[in-house]
Design an enzyme around this catalytic site. Structure first.
Site, short mmCIF file in Angstrom:
data_model
loop_
_atom_site.label_atom_id
_atom_site.label_comp_id
_atom_site.label_asym_id
_atom_site.label_seq_id
_atom_site.Cartn_x
_atom_site.Cartn_y
_atom_site.Cartn_z
N HIS A 162 -61.85 -15.08 35.69
CA HIS A 162 -60.87 -15.62 36.70
C HIS A 162 -61.46 -15.28 38.15
O HIS A 162 -61.41 -15.99 38.89
CB HIS A 162 -59.65 -14.79 36.50
CG HIS A 162 -58.66 -14.84 37.82
ND1 HIS A 162 -57.84 -15.83 38.10
CD2 HIS A 162 -58.20 -13.97 38.81
CE1 HIS A 162 -57.09 -15.75 38.98
NE2 HIS A 162 -57.41 -14.60 39.59
N HIS A 167 -62.00 -17.26 41.86
CA HIS A 167 -62.11 -17.19 43.15
C HIS A 167 -63.38 -17.59 43.91
O HIS A 167 -63.40 -17.87 45.23
CB HIS A 167 -61.80 -15.78 43.45
CG HIS A 167 -60.32 -15.47 43.23
ND1 HIS A 167 -59.23 -15.74 44.31
CD2 HIS A 167 -59.34 -14.94 42.28
CE1 HIS A 167 -58.09 -15.31 44.22
NE2 HIS A 167 -58.23 -15.00 42.86
#
Length: 295
Positions: A162, A167
């Site tokens: 993640h 990001h």
């Protein structure tokens, strides 16, 4: 209301230095003692790390590298079909490996020339003021563990997939990275818990779960969508609303399910101008002002 602490497993250390990762009972790895030990082995160095120290390196196992390979393989065609152009450009520029888990310092080395961001290791939960405030300094706190092998395409908490796939590919785009810096500056200016939470909630509905119209087509730019094998396929079925900061910060919802309500920017300009402008002008009086305007 969204709270960062609901997503990350807390990590503690006793007086003897024994590290414990507190997994929720319904976590896929809750009853896997080997997985628990591995999480604690990875969390220990991050828990005692201080800025200026070398970033701890993790010798990832074949199984962990396989999880990374599976997710990268499965997400790649979904990104091409459903991600915004700005994310795809950042992904191409950062050029992360797809056959093994990268080290945080390697990702930082790639991000530096692109946007000036670098990664700091996080054992688990990072306090809201630290996590968001650090963005103002070009610092993103990233976990280093991977999700449980029984469910490689699902995680109940942010893992390195993640953080890095979601990001960091965004942070490789300078314009989007600047929006995150502005969010960090807003968090730094907040002097009340309510103000900080307001920033966090708007961040959630933009940088974490934002969507955008590009050439008349709805695409994803939120890291939570871009790193989720399942939710990225479902976001177009959500209740799509125009950007409304007061709604974003006051909407009650369940973070354990796919988001039923999403807010769409009308092109990259609304993200880099209007959303960035909201963060740039935010202070502790902003919530009351927006509430008054909404009323």
């Amino acid at each position: 209301m969204f709270e960062e602490g609901q997503l990350y497993a807390p990590v503690t250390a006793d007086e003897a230095g024994k590290v414990t990762v507190h997994l929720a009972p319904d976590h896929p790895g809750a009853n896997d003692q080997g997985y628990r030990r591995r999480r604690e082995e990875i969390a220990g160095p991050a828990l005692v790390w201080q800025p200026g120290d070398p970033v701890p390196r993790v010798e990832y196992t074949d199984g962990e590298n396989e999880i990374w390979r599976i997710v990268c393989r499965e997400l790649a065609p979904k990104h091409e079909r459903l991600a915004i152009r700005g994310y795809l450009d950042g992904k191409e520029a950062l050029n992360l490996p797809t056959d093994h888990v990268p080290q945080l310092d390697e990702v930082s080395a790639g991000l530096g020339p692109l946007s000036g961001f670098r990664l700091h290791p996080a054992a688990g939960l990072v306090p809201l003021d630290v996590f968001y405030g650090s963005l103002a300094d070009g610092v993103f706190h990233s976990t280093q563990y991977l999700r449980h092998a029984s469910q490689p395409l699902y995680t109940p908490e942010p893992d390195i997939i993640h953080e890095v796939v979601g990001h960091c590919n965004l942070l490789a785009n300078p314009a989007i990275a600047e929006v995150k810096r502005r969010a960090g500056e807003a968090a730094r200016r907040s002097e009340t818990p309510e103000g900080l939470q307001y920033v966090a909630d708007v961040f959630w509905f933009t940088i974490e779960f934002g969507v955008m119209y590009e050439h008349g087509e709805l695409r994803a730019y939120g890291a939570g969508l871009l790193s989720s094998y399942g939710e990225i396929e479902e976001f177009r079925d959500a209740d799509i609303r125009p950007v409304d900061f007061h709604q974003m910060a006051t909407l009650a919802y369940d973070i354990s399910h796919y988001q039923p309500i999403l807010f769409a920017c009308d092109g990259m300009g609304e993200l880099t101008d209007r959303v960035a402008g909201f963060f740039a002008e935010f202070d502790d009086d902003t919530p009351a002002r927006l509430a008054h305007d909404a009323a």
